[in-house]
Design a protein around this motif. Sequence first.
Motif, PDB file in Angstrom:
ATOM      1  N   ARG A 191    -109.619  29.592   5.957  1.00 24.26           N
ATOM      2  CA  ARG A 191    -110.481  29.082   4.894  1.00 24.26           C
ATOM      3  C   ARG A 191    -109.712  28.897   3.597  1.00 24.26           C
ATOM      4  O   ARG A 191    -109.989  27.978   2.818  1.00 24.26           O
ATOM      5  CB  ARG A 191    -111.650  30.041   4.686  1.00 24.26           C
ATOM      6  N   SER A 192    -108.719  29.742   3.375  1.00 23.16           N
ATOM      7  CA  SER A 192    -107.902  29.656   2.163  1.00 23.16           C
ATOM      8  C   SER A 192    -106.821  28.585   2.251  1.00 23.16           C
ATOM      9  O   SER A 192    -106.059  28.402   1.301  1.00 23.16           O
ATOM     10  CB  SER A 192    -107.260  31.013   1.869  1.00 23.16           C
ATOM     11  N   GLY A 193    -106.733  27.905   3.392  1.00 18.60           N
ATOM     12  CA  GLY A 193    -105.807  26.791   3.516  1.00 18.60           C
ATOM     13  C   GLY A 193    -104.521  27.090   4.247  1.00 18.60           C
ATOM     14  O   GLY A 193    -103.551  26.323   4.130  1.00 18.60           O
ATOM     15  N   ALA A 194    -104.471  28.172   5.020  1.00 20.02           N
ATOM     16  CA  ALA A 194    -103.233  28.553   5.696  1.00 20.02           C
ATOM     17  C   ALA A 194    -102.807  27.508   6.719  1.00 20.02           C
ATOM     18  O   ALA A 194    -103.615  27.024   7.511  1.00 20.02           O
ATOM     19  CB  ALA A 194    -103.391  29.910   6.373  1.00 20.02           C
ATOM     20  N   ASP A 195    -101.513  27.179   6.708  1.00 17.55           N
ATOM     21  CA  ASP A 195    -100.900  26.311   7.726  1.00 17.55           C
ATOM     22  C   ASP A 195    -100.453  27.114   8.928  1.00 17.55           C
ATOM     23  O   ASP A 195    -100.294  26.579  10.027  1.00 17.55           O
ATOM     24  CB  ASP A 195     -99.673  25.596   7.146  1.00 17.55           C
ATOM     25  N   VAL A 196    -100.169  28.379   8.710  1.00 18.71           N
ATOM     26  CA  VAL A 196     -99.655  29.288   9.725  1.00 18.71           C
ATOM     27  C   VAL A 196    -100.280  30.652   9.439  1.00 18.71           C
ATOM     28  O   VAL A 196    -100.534  30.989   8.280  1.00 18.71           O
ATOM     29  CB  VAL A 196     -98.106  29.353   9.678  1.00 18.71           C
ATOM     30  N   ILE A 197    -100.566  31.424  10.478  1.00 15.98           N
ATOM     31  CA  ILE A 197    -101.122  32.761  10.301  1.00 15.98           C
ATOM     32  C   ILE A 197     -99.992  33.781  10.436  1.00 15.98           C
ATOM     33  O   ILE A 197     -99.226  33.738  11.397  1.00 15.98           O
ATOM     34  CB  ILE A 197    -102.214  33.061  11.341  1.00 15.98           C
ATOM     35  N   LYS A 198     -99.909  34.685   9.461  1.00 13.65           N
ATOM     36  CA  LYS A 198     -98.876  35.739   9.473  1.00 13.65           C
ATOM     37  C   LYS A 198     -99.552  37.069   9.823  1.00 13.65           C
ATOM     38  O   LYS A 198    -100.532  37.471   9.186  1.00 13.65           O
ATOM     39  CB  LYS A 198     -98.223  35.823   8.100  1.00 13.65           C
ATOM     40  N   ILE A 199     -99.017  37.742  10.833  1.00 16.43           N
ATOM     41  CA  ILE A 199     -99.513  39.062  11.225  1.00 16.43           C
ATOM     42  C   ILE A 199     -98.356  40.052  11.231  1.00 16.43           C
ATOM     43  O   ILE A 199     -97.180  39.670  11.253  1.00 16.43           O
ATOM     44  CB  ILE A 199    -100.169  39.034  12.620  1.00 16.43           C
ATOM     45  N   CYS A 200     -98.704  41.313  11.206  1.00 19.46           N
ATOM     46  CA  CYS A 200     -97.714  42.383  11.334  1.00 19.46           C
ATOM     47  C   CYS A 200     -97.908  43.057  12.678  1.00 19.46           C
ATOM     48  O   CYS A 200     -98.978  43.618  12.943  1.00 19.46           O
ATOM     49  CB  CYS A 200     -97.863  43.407  10.215  1.00 19.46           C
ATOM     50  N   THR A 201     -96.889  43.003  13.515  1.00 20.14           N
ATOM     51  CA  THR A 201     -96.960  43.688  14.805  1.00 20.14           C
ATOM     52  C   THR A 201     -96.073  44.925  14.835  1.00 20.14           C
ATOM     53  O   THR A 201     -96.023  45.624  15.841  1.00 20.14           O
ATOM     54  CB  THR A 201     -96.572  42.738  15.954  1.00 20.14           C
ATOM     55  N   SER A 202     -95.363  45.169  13.723  1.00 17.55           N
ATOM     56  CA  SER A 202     -94.603  46.416  13.605  1.00 17.55           C
ATOM     57  C   SER A 202     -94.694  46.909  12.170  1.00 17.55           C
ATOM     58  O   SER A 202     -95.121  46.179  11.273  1.00 17.55           O
ATOM     59  CB  SER A 202     -93.128  46.212  13.980  1.00 17.55           C
ATOM     60  N   GLY A 203     -94.305  48.168  11.984  1.00 14.67           N
ATOM     61  CA  GLY A 203     -94.127  48.674  10.632  1.00 14.67           C
ATOM     62  C   GLY A 203     -92.908  48.037  10.004  1.00 14.67           C
ATOM     63  O   GLY A 203     -92.303  47.113  10.562  1.00 14.67           O
ATOM     64  N   GLY A 204     -92.533  48.529   8.813  1.00 13.89           N
ATOM     65  CA  GLY A 204     -91.437  47.879   8.116  1.00 13.89           C
ATOM     66  C   GLY A 204     -90.579  48.821   7.312  1.00 13.89           C
ATOM     67  O   GLY A 204     -90.963  49.961   7.030  1.00 13.89           O
ATOM     68  N   ILE A 205     -89.411  48.324   6.937  1.00 14.99           N
ATOM     69  CA  ILE A 205     -88.491  49.095   6.106  1.00 14.99           C
ATOM     70  C   ILE A 205     -89.056  49.288   4.712  1.00 14.99           C
ATOM     71  O   ILE A 205     -88.908  50.350   4.103  1.00 14.99           O
ATOM     72  CB  ILE A 205     -87.119  48.394   6.056  1.00 14.99           C
ATOM     73  N   SER A 206     -89.744  48.276   4.188  1.00 16.92           N
ATOM     74  CA  SER A 206     -90.200  48.325   2.801  1.00 16.92           C
ATOM     75  C   SER A 206     -91.611  48.862   2.635  1.00 16.92           C
ATOM     76  O   SER A 206     -92.132  48.877   1.517  1.00 16.92           O
ATOM     77  CB  SER A 206     -90.114  46.929   2.177  1.00 16.92           C
ATOM     78  N   SER A 207     -92.257  49.291   3.712  1.00 17.57           N
ATOM     79  CA  SER A 207     -93.618  49.833   3.610  1.00 17.57           C
ATOM     80  C   SER A 207     -93.599  51.351   3.708  1.00 17.57           C
ATOM     81  O   SER A 207     -92.891  51.933   4.538  1.00 17.57           O
ATOM     82  CB  SER A 207     -94.522  49.219   4.681  1.00 17.57           C
ATOM     83  N   ALA A 208     -94.415  51.980   2.880  1.00 14.14           N
ATOM     84  CA  ALA A 208     -94.345  53.437   2.713  1.00 14.14           C
ATOM     85  C   ALA A 208     -94.984  54.213   3.850  1.00 14.14           C
ATOM     86  O   ALA A 208     -94.626  55.363   4.102  1.00 14.14           O
ATOM     87  CB  ALA A 208     -95.017  53.828   1.393  1.00 14.14           C
TER      88      ALA A 208
END
Length: 437
Positions: A191-208
Amino acid sequence: MGLGQATFERSGAALRVENVRLIDGVSDDVVDDAVLESDADGWITYAGPAAQAPEAHPDVRVIDGRGGTLLPGLFDCHTHLGLPSDRSLVETALLTDPVLATLRTAERLSRTLASGITSVRDLGGLPAAFRDAVATGLVAGPRVQTSVGVISHTGGHADDTLPGGRSLGLDYCELADDVPGVRKAARRMLRSGADVIKICTSGGISSAHDDPDDQDLLDEEITAVVDEARRHGGRPVAAHAQGRAGILAAIRGGVRSVEHGFGIDDEGCDLIGEKGAFLVPTLSAVFQPLDPRTTTPWRYQKKLRWNELAKENLAEAIARKVRIAAGTDAGITPHGQNLFELSCLVELGMSPMEAIRAATSAGARLLGVEDTLGTLRTGYAADLVLCASDPLRDIGVLSAPENIALVAQQGVIHRLALPPAEPRAAGRNGPHAGARP
């Protein structure tokens, strides 16, 4: 609106670039003395040897490339243009005036374009309005595909809750904890106009709150998002996937691209090939040094652990010829220095030509615009980058924006910074010592 639909509300002019070596972005061949011509609508009408080029029309704008290297407009398939790379996310979210934030984003778009990046895929933090502003010529910047936001779960990589419990209020981060929740989150992105959907399937180095080894969204949640994207215009899904579990879950679930892929192994490489997916390794983030005095201890320790592991695994993926498209994680890494990514790819085993293709034709295929962008051939859009020297001899020359002498999108010149012309005799194409209107 995808990249293929982008147009520019500015009058174009027929363009001719002479005295260049030409790399078309697809083949291994290099044309050492080449000419490229485009028509007034910005479409290439000739790209090849000067000896076979048509005579220059009197109304064409002629640019003497001074013996530089002409490349297709380059792609960065993983950016965060709405995020600064020179200040903390906390400072940005809590202390920056929204108007100032908008103007800074516009400046980053312009700086990225000037560095030779003519197309981007932004994977979180860039509203669709910036895509449309670029497409209509209101703002100078790369052609844009945007995910608008990121979908994760509570405590996952995109959870912006600080360790003390306060949220940063990042409106582009969507948290969902079951299948109905991720479907609704995907629909909000669309609805916000996304051309591609981004999901997280793993944790990350920069997330606490998590670690790259953690799986973020569940298998059935990944499948649900891919289904929502498929049913709405066949949009692709990109997965932040650093650790092995998240990588395998993402590919099994049908994502178009694995972002980062630091823990990829043989099984992951095989699956990417079977599914026809892409790996976007964001090596600029891996090679970026991190000062323990200016970051949190938990992030520094995770980066120490993962950097060498990522280099080893991604070098093996390169050796196995996994389909790779170039992406930098700009926003985490510096904006305007995007082409450093190519040096990183070469350091881990790609040839300079392979690295250039990762940022041209491979990027175009990932973004679904390979019929109009990513190569210098007749019938393609005249998205052009002229490097003052030869990146096949030293890929590092692309990393320095001052080496980028010309940037054009569909024949519209955005940067022209040629060195002074050397005196030379008139050749078969006439005595063109520089740009001529």
